[in-house]
Design a protein around this motif. Structure first.
Motif, PDB file in Angstrom:
ATOM      1  N   SER A  52       0.867  -1.161   0.000  1.00  0.00           N
ATOM      2  CA  SER A  52       0.000   0.000   0.000  1.00  0.00           C
ATOM      3  C   SER A  52       0.904   1.212   0.000  1.00  0.00           C
ATOM      4  O   SER A  52       2.085   1.119   0.326  1.00  0.00           O
ATOM      5  CB  SER A  52      -0.925  -0.007   1.210  1.00  0.00           C
ATOM      6  OG  SER A  52      -0.168   0.156   2.376  1.00  0.00           O
ATOM      7  N   SER A  53       0.333   2.340  -0.370  1.00  0.00           N
ATOM      8  CA  SER A  53       1.165   3.535  -0.486  1.00  0.00           C
ATOM      9  C   SER A  53       1.479   4.131   0.878  1.00  0.00           C
ATOM     10  O   SER A  53       2.441   4.866   1.034  1.00  0.00           O
ATOM     11  CB  SER A  53       0.482   4.567  -1.371  1.00  0.00           C
ATOM     12  OG  SER A  53      -0.828   4.783  -0.895  1.00  0.00           O
ATOM     13  N   THR A  54       0.657   3.816   1.866  1.00  0.00           N
ATOM     14  CA  THR A  54       0.927   4.315   3.218  1.00  0.00           C
ATOM     15  C   THR A  54       0.807   3.158   4.208  1.00  0.00           C
ATOM     16  O   THR A  54       0.162   2.161   3.931  1.00  0.00           O
ATOM     17  CB  THR A  54      -0.087   5.400   3.634  1.00  0.00           C
ATOM     18  OG1 THR A  54      -1.403   4.835   3.581  1.00  0.00           O
ATOM     19  CG2 THR A  54      -0.029   6.605   2.711  1.00  0.00           C
ATOM     20  N   TYR A  55       1.439   3.329   5.365  1.00  0.00           N
ATOM     21  CA  TYR A  55       1.321   2.309   6.398  1.00  0.00           C
ATOM     22  C   TYR A  55      -0.089   2.306   6.956  1.00  0.00           C
ATOM     23  O   TYR A  55      -0.724   3.353   7.060  1.00  0.00           O
ATOM     24  CB  TYR A  55       2.317   2.563   7.531  1.00  0.00           C
ATOM     25  CG  TYR A  55       3.749   2.349   7.125  1.00  0.00           C
ATOM     26  CD1 TYR A  55       4.211   1.084   6.780  1.00  0.00           C
ATOM     27  CD2 TYR A  55       4.639   3.415   7.082  1.00  0.00           C
ATOM     28  CE1 TYR A  55       5.528   0.885   6.398  1.00  0.00           C
ATOM     29  CE2 TYR A  55       5.963   3.232   6.716  1.00  0.00           C
ATOM     30  CZ  TYR A  55       6.403   1.963   6.363  1.00  0.00           C
ATOM     31  OH  TYR A  55       7.694   1.768   5.984  1.00  0.00           O
ATOM     32  N   ALA A  56      -0.555   1.143   7.341  1.00  0.00           N
ATOM     33  CA  ALA A  56      -1.913   1.012   7.856  1.00  0.00           C
ATOM     34  C   ALA A  56      -1.930   0.989   9.380  1.00  0.00           C
ATOM     35  O   ALA A  56      -2.985   0.859   9.985  1.00  0.00           O
ATOM     36  CB  ALA A  56      -2.555  -0.266   7.321  1.00  0.00           C
ATOM     37  N   PHE A  57      -0.759   1.107   9.988  1.00  0.00           N
ATOM     38  CA  PHE A  57      -0.694   1.021  11.452  1.00  0.00           C
ATOM     39  C   PHE A  57       0.514   1.793  11.957  1.00  0.00           C
ATOM     40  O   PHE A  57       1.400   2.169  11.197  1.00  0.00           O
ATOM     41  CB  PHE A  57      -0.584  -0.443  11.889  1.00  0.00           C
ATOM     42  CG  PHE A  57       0.596  -1.137  11.271  1.00  0.00           C
ATOM     43  CD1 PHE A  57       1.855  -1.050  11.852  1.00  0.00           C
ATOM     44  CD2 PHE A  57       0.461  -1.847  10.082  1.00  0.00           C
ATOM     45  CE1 PHE A  57       2.954  -1.669  11.266  1.00  0.00           C
ATOM     46  CE2 PHE A  57       1.558  -2.470   9.490  1.00  0.00           C
ATOM     47  CZ  PHE A  57       2.805  -2.378  10.086  1.00  0.00           C
ATOM     48  N   THR A  58       0.546   2.005  13.250  1.00  0.00           N
ATOM     49  CA  THR A  58       1.685   2.616  13.921  1.00  0.00           C
ATOM     50  C   THR A  58       2.438   1.526  14.652  1.00  0.00           C
ATOM     51  O   THR A  58       1.822   0.594  15.176  1.00  0.00           O
ATOM     52  CB  THR A  58       1.189   3.682  14.926  1.00  0.00           C
ATOM     53  OG1 THR A  58       0.422   4.643  14.221  1.00  0.00           O
ATOM     54  CG2 THR A  58       2.342   4.360  15.632  1.00  0.00           C
ATOM     55  N   ALA A  59       3.753   1.597  14.660  1.00  0.00           N
ATOM     56  CA  ALA A  59       4.567   0.644  15.420  1.00  0.00           C
ATOM     57  C   ALA A  59       5.376   1.410  16.450  1.00  0.00           C
ATOM     58  O   ALA A  59       6.119   2.330  16.090  1.00  0.00           O
ATOM     59  CB  ALA A  59       5.496  -0.134  14.499  1.00  0.00           C
ATOM     60  N   GLU A  60       5.200   1.050  17.702  1.00  0.00           N
ATOM     61  CA  GLU A  60       5.854   1.772  18.789  1.00  0.00           C
ATOM     62  C   GLU A  60       6.552   0.790  19.717  1.00  0.00           C
ATOM     63  O   GLU A  60       6.000  -0.264  20.042  1.00  0.00           O
ATOM     64  CB  GLU A  60       4.782   2.565  19.554  1.00  0.00           C
ATOM     65  CG  GLU A  60       5.324   3.454  20.643  1.00  0.00           C
ATOM     66  CD  GLU A  60       4.207   4.243  21.324  1.00  0.00           C
ATOM     67  OE1 GLU A  60       3.369   4.845  20.623  1.00  0.00           O
ATOM     68  OE2 GLU A  60       4.173   4.227  22.564  1.00  0.00           O
ATOM     69  N   ALA A  61       7.747   1.143  20.152  1.00  0.00           N
ATOM     70  CA  ALA A  61       8.499   0.250  21.025  1.00  0.00           C
ATOM     71  C   ALA A  61       7.878   0.201  22.420  1.00  0.00           C
ATOM     72  O   ALA A  61       7.439   1.213  22.955  1.00  0.00           O
ATOM     73  CB  ALA A  61       9.948   0.700  21.120  1.00  0.00           C
ATOM     74  N   VAL A  62       7.827  -0.985  22.986  1.00  0.00           N
ATOM     75  CA  VAL A  62       7.330  -1.203  24.343  1.00  0.00           C
ATOM     76  C   VAL A  62       8.531  -1.324  25.275  1.00  0.00           C
ATOM     77  O   VAL A  62       8.543  -0.796  26.375  1.00  0.00           O
ATOM     78  CB  VAL A  62       6.485  -2.493  24.393  1.00  0.00           C
ATOM     79  CG1 VAL A  62       6.269  -2.962  25.817  1.00  0.00           C
ATOM     80  CG2 VAL A  62       5.156  -2.285  23.684  1.00  0.00           C
ATOM     81  N   GLU A  63       9.516  -2.038  24.789  1.00  0.00           N
ATOM     82  CA  GLU A  63      10.801  -2.192  25.476  1.00  0.00           C
ATOM     83  C   GLU A  63      11.844  -1.540  24.571  1.00  0.00           C
ATOM     84  O   GLU A  63      11.560  -1.280  23.413  1.00  0.00           O
ATOM     85  CB  GLU A  63      11.191  -3.667  25.570  1.00  0.00           C
ATOM     86  CG  GLU A  63      10.282  -4.526  26.392  1.00  0.00           C
ATOM     87  CD  GLU A  63      10.778  -5.967  26.306  1.00  0.00           C
ATOM     88  OE1 GLU A  63      11.196  -6.479  27.346  1.00  0.00           O
ATOM     89  OE2 GLU A  63      10.758  -6.558  25.208  1.00  0.00           O
ATOM     90  N   PRO A  64      13.073  -1.366  25.065  1.00  0.00           N
ATOM     91  CA  PRO A  64      14.135  -0.928  24.158  1.00  0.00           C
ATOM     92  C   PRO A  64      14.211  -1.929  23.002  1.00  0.00           C
ATOM     93  O   PRO A  64      14.253  -3.136  23.235  1.00  0.00           O
ATOM     94  CB  PRO A  64      15.392  -0.987  25.028  1.00  0.00           C
ATOM     95  CG  PRO A  64      14.888  -0.845  26.424  1.00  0.00           C
ATOM     96  CD  PRO A  64      13.546  -1.521  26.445  1.00  0.00           C
ATOM     97  N   THR A  65      14.180  -1.433  21.800  1.00  0.00           N
ATOM     98  CA  THR A  65      14.023  -2.290  20.630  1.00  0.00           C
ATOM     99  C   THR A  65      15.059  -1.968  19.565  1.00  0.00           C
ATOM    100  O   THR A  65      15.463  -0.820  19.409  1.00  0.00           O
ATOM    101  CB  THR A  65      12.599  -2.071  20.062  1.00  0.00           C
ATOM    102  OG1 THR A  65      11.650  -2.523  21.019  1.00  0.00           O
ATOM    103  CG2 THR A  65      12.389  -2.794  18.746  1.00  0.00           C
ATOM    104  N   ARG A  66      15.486  -3.004  18.857  1.00  0.00           N
ATOM    105  CA  ARG A  66      16.330  -2.783  17.686  1.00  0.00           C
ATOM    106  C   ARG A  66      15.617  -3.327  16.470  1.00  0.00           C
ATOM    107  O   ARG A  66      15.055  -4.424  16.503  1.00  0.00           O
ATOM    108  CB  ARG A  66      17.689  -3.458  17.838  1.00  0.00           C
ATOM    109  CG  ARG A  66      18.766  -2.482  18.267  1.00  0.00           C
ATOM    110  CD  ARG A  66      20.178  -2.856  17.877  1.00  0.00           C
ATOM    111  NE  ARG A  66      20.443  -4.277  17.904  1.00  0.00           N
ATOM    112  CZ  ARG A  66      20.598  -4.991  19.018  1.00  0.00           C
ATOM    113  NH1 ARG A  66      20.503  -4.415  20.188  1.00  0.00           N
ATOM    114  NH2 ARG A  66      20.855  -6.262  18.935  1.00  0.00           N
ATOM    115  N   VAL A  67      15.632  -2.560  15.401  1.00  0.00           N
ATOM    116  CA  VAL A  67      15.005  -3.009  14.156  1.00  0.00           C
ATOM    117  C   VAL A  67      15.966  -2.803  13.000  1.00  0.00           C
ATOM    118  O   VAL A  67      16.805  -1.909  13.016  1.00  0.00           O
ATOM    119  CB  VAL A  67      13.692  -2.238  13.848  1.00  0.00           C
ATOM    120  CG1 VAL A  67      12.664  -2.454  14.931  1.00  0.00           C
ATOM    121  CG2 VAL A  67      13.950  -0.756  13.637  1.00  0.00           C
ATOM    122  N   CYS A  68      15.844  -3.692  11.989  1.00  0.00           N
ATOM    123  CA  CYS A  68      16.575  -3.528  10.741  1.00  0.00           C
ATOM    124  C   CYS A  68      15.628  -2.917   9.734  1.00  0.00           C
ATOM    125  O   CYS A  68      14.504  -3.395   9.561  1.00  0.00           O
ATOM    126  CB  CYS A  68      17.047  -4.879  10.210  1.00  0.00           C
ATOM    127  SG  CYS A  68      18.541  -5.445  10.999  1.00  0.00           S
TER     128      CYS A  68
END
Lengths: 251, 251
Positions: free
Chosen positions: B103-119
DNA sequence: CGTTGTGTTGATATTAATCAACAAGTGTGG
DNA sequence: CCACACTTGTTGATTAATATCAACACAACG
């Protein structure tokens, strides 16, 4: 949120013109969506089944040996609790793929709501074909990813929306859905008219409500001149914008 | 229904040993899951981000240019209505892919609950890589398909289960989830202890309840000796079988 | 030592479920 | 052709589950 929706992919062996199962316009082929050579290959592996309303072709808990593509009609997908409570997780129309999940058993039951035709594939044969046609795999991935978005939308509805908002969301998304059908399978109704092939009980199980609440909510929306209900299976959206803002949680 | 669950796929550039973000055992590398040459290729394209609790790295409605893989920590994914009502559609831990949808835009928000690392990957680069490595595409398809199954499970919960059943389902699936983490990232707690890094408010928004109902329901389950709550963020399953049958809708 | 955030508990309100009756449409068999 | 059962949908009265409003306990933190 606007999705880039792909045209529904309908897999079926080439055959003579068929009546459209959703309306009864004759002489229109549901197979015209096959144009891609991959699809022809895929279709060659398929068995076509005809499923009568009330009959299921996937049972929750059965060994997941097959993979399906709906070619005509409407089916409901649901999960049930031991005491009979049901949740319909979606209605699948032409172009829908069922049984993608990599599990040893199906996680849901699929039952026809209208007279339905489905193409069935062996899962192992499909795997082989996917290896040869990466484009198809990408297509499946896109499909699955977009269904995930719809599932998240439905979770918001079930977890946080009121009965009125649920009903409005349902009607609006059904109305939008009319435009997603394969061209030769579209209902020939006015765009602001939504056809509901499923019963009130199915709608209730889809929206996490009871049939009484569905009925009352529709009655109330009619009283507010947001909709008309000429017959129970047909809803006219008199005020689509109003319904849309209700569905979005405004008001 | 038993799923054939794949080991979580954690993509990250090779680096020195890191503390586990979920517990605080040091000297354990979260990168040991990289063994496949495809993964190394994938990791080479990634940027690693560190996200503090309360910060979001995906915002609903933003242009969907990237694609993410969680490597450590926990994030919550949610959709919100304009008046603030929220539905958390899932908690994503190590191995989770985010932003698959076309989709052209994200359909949700992603927020860290704990300290998080993402690639983070560029979507266009990913497309190129997928063309070269069909195995990876299959992996993504399997992942998406299985998430769809979980989403359907959650729809059943939100649409049809009582508050007690929702809570029991949550605890049971969390307990099972402990065993799905990458080996070197598992919590070192007893198997019948569930760690809840999220707040009561997050649990409420995930289960479609209010914080008060979550709190009361937990208190009641404790009164019935099904669980213990030594500290709010830690739940001991005193009677896992009882919880399981409650979660399944028996009783 | 106050302030803030989180969690728990109590009292009350409200939405939707449940229980119940009935209307309209459909199919069946006499 | 008509009684009859049966299904589906609607509406009303009441109940029950959970939400809302409110107070307070406790820990972390400046």
């Amino acid at each position: 949120m606007t999705l880039l929706r792909a045209r529904p992919l309908v897999v079926e062996k080439p055959q003579l013109a068929q009546p459209c199962a959703s309306c009864d316009a004759r002489g229109i082929s549901v197979c015209s969506a096959i144009e891609d050579p991959d699809l022809a290959r895929l279709a060659a592996l398929a068995h076509t089944l005809t499923v009568a309303p009330g009959s299921s072709f996937i049972e929750e808990g059965d060994p997941a040996e097959h993979f399906y593509n709906i070619t005509a009609g409407t089916t409901k997908l649901f999960k049930a609790l031991p005491d009979g409570r049901r949740q319909i997780t979606g209605f699948a129309g032409p172009g829908h793929f069922l049984g993608l999940a990599v599990s040893s058993t199906y996680a849901f039951t699929a039952e026809a709501v209208e007279p339905t035709r489905v193409c069935r594939f062996s899962r192992t044969k499909l795997r082989g074909l996917l290896a040869d046609f990466p484009a198809l795999e990408r297509r499946l991935l896109d499909t699955a990813a977009n269904e995930l978005v719809l599932a998240q939308e439905q979770m918001l509805l079930l977890g946080r929306k009121t009965a009125r908002e649920r009903m409005a969301s349902f009607l609006v998304s059904r109305a939008e859905g009319e435009h997603l059908r394969p061209i030769d399978c579209r209902h020939h109704a006015a765009p602001e008219t939504v056809t509901l092939p499923m019963t009130r009980s199915d709608i209730a199980d889809y929206l996490g409500l009871t049939i009484e609440t569905v009925s009352r909510t529709l009655t109330r929306l009619r009283g507010e001149k947001l909709i008309d209900i000429p017959v129970p299976s047909r809803i006219v959206l008199r005020n689509p914008a109003g319904l849309q803002s209700l569905a979005a949680g405004l008001n």
